[in-house]
Design an enzyme around this catalytic site. Sequence first.
Site, PDB file in Angstrom:
ATOM      1  N   GLY A  46      34.108  66.035  -1.797  1.00 28.80           N
ATOM      2  CA  GLY A  46      35.253  65.229  -1.417  1.00 28.80           C
ATOM      3  C   GLY A  46      36.280  64.977  -2.370  1.00 28.80           C
ATOM      4  O   GLY A  46      35.904  65.029  -3.528  1.00 28.80           O
ATOM      5  N   GLN A  51      42.960  59.773  -5.954  1.00 29.82           N
ATOM      6  CA  GLN A  51      42.290  60.393  -7.035  1.00 29.82           C
ATOM      7  C   GLN A  51      43.378  61.408  -7.815  1.00 29.82           C
ATOM      8  O   GLN A  51      42.915  61.908  -8.987  1.00 29.82           O
ATOM      9  CB  GLN A  51      40.998  61.035  -6.992  1.00 29.82           C
ATOM     10  CG  GLN A  51      40.108  60.335  -6.427  1.00 29.82           C
ATOM     11  CD  GLN A  51      38.662  60.942  -6.079  1.00 29.82           C
ATOM     12  OE1 GLN A  51      38.295  61.418  -4.924  1.00 29.82           O
ATOM     13  NE2 GLN A  51      37.759  61.092  -7.054  1.00 29.82           N
ATOM     14  N   CYS A  93      31.160  60.796  -8.955  1.00 33.34           N
ATOM     15  CA  CYS A  93      32.427  60.818  -8.564  1.00 33.34           C
ATOM     16  C   CYS A  93      33.255  61.582  -9.703  1.00 33.34           C
ATOM     17  O   CYS A  93      32.992  61.510 -10.681  1.00 33.34           O
ATOM     18  CB  CYS A  93      33.018  59.010  -8.562  1.00 33.34           C
ATOM     19  SG  CYS A  93      34.660  58.902  -8.190  1.00 33.34           S
ATOM     20  N   LEU A  94      34.168  62.400  -8.962  1.00 32.06           N
ATOM     21  CA  LEU A  94      34.931  63.035  -9.970  1.00 32.06           C
ATOM     22  C   LEU A  94      35.911  62.264 -10.844  1.00 32.06           C
ATOM     23  O   LEU A  94      36.336  62.549 -11.934  1.00 32.06           O
ATOM     24  CB  LEU A  94      35.856  64.051  -9.324  1.00 32.06           C
ATOM     25  CG  LEU A  94      35.180  65.104  -8.169  1.00 32.06           C
ATOM     26  CD1 LEU A  94      36.193  65.962  -7.691  1.00 32.06           C
ATOM     27  CD2 LEU A  94      34.537  66.177  -9.192  1.00 32.06           C
ATOM     28  N   HIS A 135      32.687  57.388   0.630  1.00 33.48           N
ATOM     29  CA  HIS A 135      32.921  57.261  -0.752  1.00 33.48           C
ATOM     30  C   HIS A 135      34.617  57.476  -0.839  1.00 33.48           C
ATOM     31  O   HIS A 135      35.168  56.816  -1.355  1.00 33.48           O
ATOM     32  CB  HIS A 135      32.210  58.423  -1.495  1.00 33.48           C
ATOM     33  CG  HIS A 135      32.666  58.546  -2.544  1.00 33.48           C
ATOM     34  ND1 HIS A 135      31.653  58.140  -3.848  1.00 33.48           N
ATOM     35  CD2 HIS A 135      33.465  59.101  -3.241  1.00 33.48           C
ATOM     36  CE1 HIS A 135      32.284  58.534  -4.835  1.00 33.48           C
ATOM     37  NE2 HIS A 135      33.439  59.114  -4.598  1.00 33.48           N
ATOM     38  N   GLU A 136      34.914  58.483  -0.080  1.00 30.37           N
ATOM     39  CA  GLU A 136      36.468  58.687   0.045  1.00 30.37           C
ATOM     40  C   GLU A 136      37.144  57.705   0.475  1.00 30.37           C
ATOM     41  O   GLU A 136      38.184  57.440   0.441  1.00 30.37           O
ATOM     42  CB  GLU A 136      36.625  60.286   0.665  1.00 30.37           C
ATOM     43  CG  GLU A 136      36.037  61.560  -0.050  1.00 30.37           C
ATOM     44  CD  GLU A 136      36.033  61.542  -1.501  1.00 30.37           C
ATOM     45  OE1 GLU A 136      37.041  61.117  -2.189  1.00 30.37           O
ATOM     46  OE2 GLU A 136      35.051  62.071  -2.212  1.00 30.37           O
ATOM     47  N   HIS A 139      37.967  54.863  -1.748  1.00 27.12           N
ATOM     48  CA  HIS A 139      38.955  55.495  -2.638  1.00 27.12           C
ATOM     49  C   HIS A 139      40.336  54.993  -2.004  1.00 27.12           C
ATOM     50  O   HIS A 139      41.126  54.582  -2.790  1.00 27.12           O
ATOM     51  CB  HIS A 139      38.900  56.824  -2.976  1.00 27.12           C
ATOM     52  CG  HIS A 139      38.107  57.416  -4.084  1.00 27.12           C
ATOM     53  ND1 HIS A 139      38.329  56.930  -5.501  1.00 27.12           N
ATOM     54  CD2 HIS A 139      37.300  58.038  -4.109  1.00 27.12           C
ATOM     55  CE1 HIS A 139      37.250  57.334  -5.973  1.00 27.12           C
ATOM     56  NE2 HIS A 139      36.662  58.174  -5.593  1.00 27.12           N
TER      57      HIS A 139
END
Length: 166
Positions: A46, A51, A93-94, A135-136, A139
Amino acid sequence: MATLDIKKYPDEVLKNKAELVNDLSGDLQKLIDDMIETMYNFNGVGLAAPQVGVLKRLIVIDTSARQENQSLIVLINPEIINSEGEILSEEGCLSLPGFITRLKRNERVFVKGLDRKGNPVEIEATGLLARALQHEIDHLDGILIIDRISPLKRELFRRKYLKTKK
């Protein structure tokens, strides 16, 4: 399409709340395509617009490599309308490369939003997809996984992470 730069902790853009998307024009469609390519290039499941430095309520998710009967999801202005249960699982997480932690999330979520054409979408999700959606959407509200761990673990992470960046 282009691969975008992923913003890394402690970049300030990651702590800001994203704005509602009101225009589905070509600029947004290009951003969606670029976010999809970026997510795949970094082997993510995702990616949220903040991000990549864009404070818009837009996420892309694809859990199909790890969860059956799933495909690419593009959600504009997503919101969790209901959730149930609780599950503890590992999460990364990226924007926090190399950091993995165990977090409690809701086991099942009901999410609504718009697809890339502006059509209403409702998703009922469990498993990895439920975790990825939560999670997304976090963000989009300026919340990182480190904001969901204990203050002690967060401080240990911060010291170690910032030390490796010097």
